[in-house]
Write a protein that holds these residues in place. Structure first.
Motif, PDB file in Angstrom:
ATOM      1  N   TRP A  75       0.820  -1.211   0.000  1.00  0.00           N
ATOM      2  CA  TRP A  75       0.000   0.000   0.000  1.00  0.00           C
ATOM      3  C   TRP A  75       0.857   1.266   0.000  1.00  0.00           C
ATOM      4  N   MET A  76       2.020   1.201   0.641  1.00  0.00           N
ATOM      5  CA  MET A  76       2.908   2.360   0.738  1.00  0.00           C
ATOM      6  C   MET A  76       3.911   2.452  -0.416  1.00  0.00           C
ATOM      7  N   SER A  77       4.006   1.424  -1.241  1.00  0.00           N
ATOM      8  CA  SER A  77       5.071   1.358  -2.247  1.00  0.00           C
ATOM      9  C   SER A  77       4.998   2.459  -3.300  1.00  0.00           C
ATOM     10  N   ASP A  78       3.826   3.041  -3.514  1.00  0.00           N
ATOM     11  CA  ASP A  78       3.745   4.127  -4.495  1.00  0.00           C
ATOM     12  C   ASP A  78       4.302   5.442  -3.955  1.00  0.00           C
ATOM     13  N   LEU A  79       4.581   5.496  -2.654  1.00  0.00           N
ATOM     14  CA  LEU A  79       5.047   6.726  -2.021  1.00  0.00           C
ATOM     15  C   LEU A  79       6.541   6.744  -1.708  1.00  0.00           C
ATOM     16  N   MET A  80       7.161   5.571  -1.705  1.00  0.00           N
ATOM     17  CA  MET A  80       8.525   5.444  -1.200  1.00  0.00           C
ATOM     18  C   MET A  80       9.414   4.679  -2.160  1.00  0.00           C
ATOM     19  N   GLU A  81      10.720   4.818  -1.988  1.00  0.00           N
ATOM     20  CA  GLU A  81      11.659   3.948  -2.677  1.00  0.00           C
ATOM     21  C   GLU A  81      11.550   2.573  -2.027  1.00  0.00           C
ATOM     22  N   THR A  82      11.374   1.542  -2.855  1.00  0.00           N
ATOM     23  CA  THR A  82      11.166   0.200  -2.330  1.00  0.00           C
ATOM     24  C   THR A  82      12.085  -0.823  -2.988  1.00  0.00           C
ATOM     25  N   ASN A  83      12.190  -1.952  -2.326  1.00  0.00           N
ATOM     26  CA  ASN A  83      12.885  -3.117  -2.850  1.00  0.00           C
ATOM     27  C   ASN A  83      11.894  -3.915  -3.708  1.00  0.00           C
ATOM     28  N   PRO A  84      12.372  -4.927  -4.446  1.00  0.00           N
ATOM     29  CA  PRO A  84      11.466  -5.723  -5.292  1.00  0.00           C
ATOM     30  C   PRO A  84      10.297  -6.368  -4.536  1.00  0.00           C
ATOM     31  N   ASP A  85      10.442  -6.629  -3.234  1.00  0.00           N
ATOM     32  CA  ASP A  85       9.351  -7.230  -2.446  1.00  0.00           C
ATOM     33  C   ASP A  85       8.417  -6.177  -1.839  1.00  0.00           C
ATOM     34  N   ASN A  86       8.544  -4.925  -2.269  1.00  0.00           N
ATOM     35  CA  ASN A  86       7.772  -3.767  -1.786  1.00  0.00           C
ATOM     36  C   ASN A  86       8.228  -3.243  -0.429  1.00  0.00           C
ATOM     37  N   SER A  87       9.176  -3.885   0.221  1.00  0.00           N
ATOM     38  CA  SER A  87       9.676  -3.348   1.488  1.00  0.00           C
ATOM     39  C   SER A  87      10.381  -2.028   1.207  1.00  0.00           C
TER      40      SER A  87
END
Length: 103
Positions: free
Chosen positions: A78-90
């Protein structure tokens, strides 16, 4: 135990990031508490979008050790569109080393 780490917010996402945290899911909040997190603060450096997270944790756990939990995985997605993320969305999260503490 104190833990701190930095993350990166995408430009223009400050208000939505704040809104989502103002409405943090009760299940996620309960999970964090159950894992030993009893004080969790995130600070934003608006100019760069850098997020500084600080936690007081009972034991060795903390939010960074909950990645396999389905609630956490749903939050990350849910937060992945707002932040820099890893491939697993973390979130890309860099742990910080404590070099000074004053009681």
């Amino acid at each position: 135990m104190r833990k701190a780490f930095v993350m990166q917010l995408k430009k223009g996402c400050e208000a939505e990031y704040q809104k989502r945290h103002d409405e943090i899911w009760p299940a996620l909040k309960a999970l964090l508490s159950e894992s030993g997190v009893y004080d969790y603060t995130i600070f934003l450096e608006r100019e760069t979008g850098k997020l500084f997270a600080f936690q007081h944790v009972k034991g060795n756990g903390g939010s960074q050790s909950l990645g396999s939990n389905p609630i956490v995985q749903k939050w990350w997605a849910w937060m992945s569109d707002l932040m820099e993320t890893n491939p697993d969305n973390s979130p890309v999260s860099i742990p910080l080393e404590e070099v000074f503490h004053m009681d």
